[in-house]
Design a protein around this motif. Structure first.
Motif, PDB file in Angstrom:
ATOM      1  N   ALA A 100       5.816  -4.122  11.195  1.00 15.53           N
ATOM      2  CA  ALA A 100       5.895  -2.717  11.633  1.00 15.53           C
ATOM      3  C   ALA A 100       7.025  -1.955  10.951  1.00 15.53           C
ATOM      4  CB  ALA A 100       6.039  -2.650  13.148  1.00 15.53           C
ATOM      5  N   ILE A 101       7.076  -2.049   9.630  1.00 18.85           N
ATOM      6  CA  ILE A 101       8.050  -1.249   8.880  1.00 18.85           C
ATOM      7  C   ILE A 101       7.523   0.177   8.814  1.00 18.85           C
ATOM      8  CG2 ILE A 101       9.240  -1.008   6.672  1.00 18.85           C
ATOM      9  CD1 ILE A 101       8.546  -3.971   6.147  1.00 18.85           C
ATOM     10  N   GLY A 129      10.586 -11.105   2.469  1.00 21.23           N
ATOM     11  CA  GLY A 129      10.970 -12.047   3.518  1.00 21.23           C
ATOM     12  C   GLY A 129       9.792 -12.469   4.378  1.00 21.23           C
ATOM     13  N   ARG A 130       8.902 -11.511   4.678  1.00 23.51           N
ATOM     14  CA  ARG A 130       7.725 -11.846   5.484  1.00 23.51           C
ATOM     15  C   ARG A 130       6.779 -12.774   4.724  1.00 23.51           C
ATOM     16  NH1 ARG A 130       8.111 -11.379  10.677  1.00 23.51           N
ATOM     17  NH2 ARG A 130       5.898 -10.914  10.978  1.00 23.51           N
ATOM     18  N   ASP A 152       0.829  -1.208   0.000  1.00 22.24           N
ATOM     19  CA  ASP A 152       0.000   0.000   0.000  1.00 22.24           C
ATOM     20  C   ASP A 152       0.863   1.257   0.000  1.00 22.24           C
ATOM     21  OD1 ASP A 152      -2.299  -1.575   0.115  1.00 22.24           O
ATOM     22  OD2 ASP A 152      -2.242  -1.663   2.312  1.00 22.24           O
ATOM     23  N   HIS A 153       0.465   2.223  -0.834  1.00 22.61           N
ATOM     24  CA  HIS A 153       1.103   3.543  -0.875  1.00 22.61           C
ATOM     25  C   HIS A 153       2.614   3.433  -1.058  1.00 22.61           C
ATOM     26  CE1 HIS A 153      -2.732   5.204   0.397  1.00 22.61           C
ATOM     27  NE2 HIS A 153      -2.728   4.417   1.480  1.00 22.61           N
ATOM     28  N   PHE A 154       3.065   2.540  -1.927  1.00 23.13           N
ATOM     29  CA  PHE A 154       4.512   2.348  -2.079  1.00 23.13           C
ATOM     30  C   PHE A 154       5.146   3.518  -2.814  1.00 23.13           C
ATOM     31  CE2 PHE A 154       8.314   0.451  -4.094  1.00 23.13           C
ATOM     32  CZ  PHE A 154       8.967   0.048  -2.935  1.00 23.13           C
ATOM     33  N   ASP A 171      14.881  -1.715   0.276  1.00 22.34           N
ATOM     34  CA  ASP A 171      14.937  -2.400   1.580  1.00 22.34           C
ATOM     35  C   ASP A 171      13.551  -2.841   2.023  1.00 22.34           C
ATOM     36  OD1 ASP A 171      17.663  -2.028   1.672  1.00 22.34           O
ATOM     37  OD2 ASP A 171      17.541  -0.197   2.886  1.00 22.34           O
ATOM     38  N   CYS A 172      12.573  -1.986   1.765  1.00 20.82           N
ATOM     39  CA  CYS A 172      11.193  -2.326   2.112  1.00 20.82           C
ATOM     40  C   CYS A 172      10.704  -3.525   1.310  1.00 20.82           C
ATOM     41  CB  CYS A 172      10.290  -1.113   1.863  1.00 20.82           C
ATOM     42  SG  CYS A 172       8.533  -1.422   2.165  1.00 20.82           S
TER      43      CYS A 172
END
Length: 412
Positions: free
Chosen positions: A342-343, A294-295, A271-273, A287-288
């Motif tokens: 929680a990024i 990974g998640r 969302d909202h990248f 990084d995001c």
């Protein structure tokens, strides 16, 4: 256990060694031994069996020359038992020096026995048997697959033993002619050692060229595997790319189609990248993406499926065997996993974590080759529904025979 090949540099160095040198590096020598020991042992055993037969048949010649008892005593009493023992004890699990001893000593007995019968008979038979011994020694060097160093030892021992017998058994007046014959035989034996040298050098070169070809084939296979990996892997996240995902989807349709089974597809979008990239820069955006990837891959409910990055901030998940309920549970687990990571999202003044919107669809592989494409399209439609409903949600797009679309809002 797979044997590790010697290095390509070691193989090339051995191939470029001087032609007068047989020996290679220690690793290559050990590999050469392991590679050729069975075939060499079999050839040595065949040669000993041939020598045993020739030794027995030669008794007929001894009888023709009036030396039947002498031939029986030497050939059957000494040479044949030694040849038989060597034949029985010669095995491929013995070290090279033991093989050389077990093959060379019986042959040495056979060569010396020919000369000894002639020397014991005396007269015209001396030249006859010494010439036969020289021809036999020539044949040994030409045909017996001994290692070169063992062939040299055998040849030297034969020359010395025959010379010692001549000095011991012959009258001094006859010695000059006999020594001349023995010297001629010795020259022939030494010269024919080159045949053994060339044979072993050739077998070593064949072995080295085989190693080179094997090494090149393995390097090509590794390069092709790496090229295939690069062509099917997203370089940023390490997940499969769009091409590989579609290939997995087609494969899954064929697999579950044989059982008319279910499969589920998830479309996942951050969302909202764009706001994230605009605020923090593309480095932080990368990084995001890696963190979200990974998640996704770590969610237990998708561990048996395929996770891919289709491009940009869009991901896809394929779960063979997942029906409507299973794919919805997996989608909610993904949404929750990313939210709980929680990024921080730098695009909002208030403290808001990065979230994802998820579109889900499930279908049955019933032999229709387009089932995968249709289900993927419905998942994409469900993703748009999640975005339209406020993001951070999971939406499900049913097939035409299913109820109307379902949206699962984020937990309060």
């Amino acid at each position: 256990m797979i044997e590790q090949l010697p290095s390509a540099d070691a193989v090339e160095a051995a191939l470029s060694r001087p032609r007068y040198r047989l020996r290679m590096g220690a690793d290559l020598e050990a590999a050469f031994d392991r590679s050729t020991v069975r075939a060499r042992t079999a050839r040595l055993r065949h040669f000993l069996a041939f020598a045993l037969c020739a030794d027995i048949l030669a008794i007929a010649l001894d009888a023709w020359h009036g030396a039947l008892l002498l031939g029986l005593a030497i050939r059957l009493g000494l040479v044949a038992p030694v040849l038989l023992v060597g034949l029985l004890l010669l095995t491929s699990n013995r070290p090279s020096w033991q093989q050389g001893l077990l093959a060379g000593l019986p042959v040495l007995c056979g060569l010396v026995s020919i000369a000894s019968i002639g020397l014991l008979l005396g007269g015209r038979y001396v030249e006859l048997y010494l010439s036969a011994a020289g021809m036999a020694a020539f044949f040994v060097n030409a045909a017996m697959p001994l290692r070169f160093v063992h062939a040299v030892i055998l040849a030297g021992s034969n020359i010395l033993a025959t010379l010692g017998l001549a000095v011991t058994l012959c009258a001094p007046g006859d010695l000059d002619d006999i020594l001349a014959t023995l010297c001629f035989n010795a020259v022939v034996v030494v010269l024919t050692l080159s045949m053994n040298f060339g044979r072993e050098g050739g077998s070593r070169d064949v072995f080295l060229h085989g190693l080179r070809e094997t090494s090149q084939a393995m390097a090509l296979a590794e390069a092709n595997a790496e090229l295939m990996r690069l062509s099917t892997t997203d370089h940023l996240t390490g997940l499969l790319n769009r091409r590989a995902f579609h290939a997995r989807l087609e494969s899954a349709i064929r697999t579950v189609g044989a059982k008319h089974g279910w499969f589920g597809v998830l479309m996942v979008d951050i969302d909202h990248f764009k706001a994230f990239n605009d605020s923090a820069g593309h480095g932080a955006g990368d990084d995001c993406l890696r963190a979200v990837a990974g998640r996704l891959a770590a969610v237990p409910l998708v561990s048996d499926g395929t996770v891919a990055r289709l491009g940009g901030e869009e991901f896809a998940v394929l779960l063979p065997g997942a029906d409507r309920n299973a794919i919805l549970m997996a989608g909610e687990a993904i949404r929750r996993a990313v939210e709980e990571r929680a990024i921080p999202h730098p695009g909002f003044a208030e403290s808001r974590p990065v979230t994802v919107s998820v579109g889900a669809a499930a279908g049955k592989a019933d032999g229709d080759a387009t089932a995968g494409t249709r289900t993927l399209k419905r998942a994409d439609e469900a993703l748009y529904a999640s975005k339209a409903s406020g993001r951070n949600t999971v939406s499900y797009a049913p097939d035409t025979v299913e109820p109307t679309p379902v949206t699962i809002p984020a937990a309060a």
